[in-house]
Design a protein around this motif. Structure first.
Motif, short mmCIF file in Angstrom:
data_model
loop_
_atom_site.label_atom_id
_atom_site.label_comp_id
_atom_site.label_asym_id
_atom_site.label_seq_id
_atom_site.Cartn_x
_atom_site.Cartn_y
_atom_site.Cartn_z
N ARG A 10 0.84 -1.20 0.00
CA ARG A 10 0.00 0.00 0.00
C ARG A 10 0.87 1.24 0.00
O ARG A 10 1.98 1.23 0.54
N SER A 11 0.36 2.28 -0.59
CA SER A 11 1.06 3.55 -0.57
C SER A 11 0.11 4.66 -0.98
O SER A 11 -0.86 4.41 -1.72
N SER A 28 0.02 6.52 -5.15
CA SER A 28 -0.76 6.18 -6.35
C SER A 28 -2.16 5.72 -5.95
O SER A 28 -2.42 5.35 -4.82
N VAL A 70 -2.02 0.17 -5.76
CA VAL A 70 -0.73 -0.51 -5.65
C VAL A 70 -0.99 -1.99 -5.82
O VAL A 70 -1.89 -2.55 -5.17
N VAL A 123 6.61 -4.32 -7.33
CA VAL A 123 5.47 -3.60 -6.76
C VAL A 123 5.10 -2.51 -7.76
O VAL A 123 5.95 -1.72 -8.17
N PHE A 153 2.86 0.77 -9.00
CA PHE A 153 2.06 1.92 -8.57
C PHE A 153 1.30 2.44 -9.77
O PHE A 153 1.91 2.87 -10.76
N VAL A 164 6.02 3.22 1.60
CA VAL A 164 5.29 2.03 1.15
C VAL A 164 5.13 1.10 2.34
O VAL A 164 6.07 0.90 3.12
#
Ligand SMILES: [Cu+2]
Length: 166
Positions: free
Chosen positions: A63-64, A67, A70, A108, A110, A125
């Motif tokens: 998760r982040s 963006s 993710v 990963v 985004f 992140v």
């Protein structure tokens, strides 16, 4: 977004229960993130994940806020063309070993960047592991790291911690 929010809520309770037992077994090395230009709408992050524990772990989500979405991605060859594909179950981090996220392979992703990836910036992140729980890292943006812009070489070795270069 709705689906993601629900999933995150479910994960939070599961993670809380297991965080005390095994969180120190996972280590992240040499993480970096990149996008293909200031106007890019997507970016990706790469890293080495070590598992010092005696049971396999699984990177199940990331998760982040950088963006809209993710996802955990990999590359597959389809009709001779390398394509990215979401990996629903995530990546296994073998006990006593590791797993490499690298260009042309697992990464990963985004999607729908809320701001450009600027050289030297760091993006927050959260990696979500089945056993180790949530691990928050700051990933430096490195737009200058060369691996070949179109490097879809599949010559890497899966699950061989001995080949990690550090
Ligand atoms: Cu991708």
């Amino acid at each position: 977004m709705f689906k993601k929010t629900v999933f995150a809520g479910l994960m939070a309770s599961a993670v809380f229960a297991s965080a005390a037992t095994a969180e120190s077994n996972i280590e992240i090395h040499d993480a970096y993130a990149r996008a293909s230009g200031m106007s890019a709408v997507a970016g990706a992050a790469f890293m080495m994940i070590h598992n010092a524990g005696d049971q396999d772990d699984q990177l199940i989500d990331a998760r982040s806020d950088v963006s809209a979405r993710v996802e955990l991605h990999t590359h597959i060859m389809e009709d001779g063309i390398a394509k990215m594909r979401r990996v629903e179950g995530g990546f296994t981090i073998p006990a006593g070993g590791g797993h490499i996220l690298e260009r042309g392979a697992d990464h990963v992703m985004f999607m729908g960047l809320t701001q450009p990836f600027e050289q030297g910036a760091e993006i927050p992140v959260t990696l979500v592991f089945e056993h180790a729980g949530e691990i928050e890292i700051m990933i430096p943006v490195d737009l200058e790291r060369t691996a070949g812009e179109m490097n879809h070489d599949h010559d890497h070795d899966h699950g061989d911690a001995g080949s990690m270069n550090h």
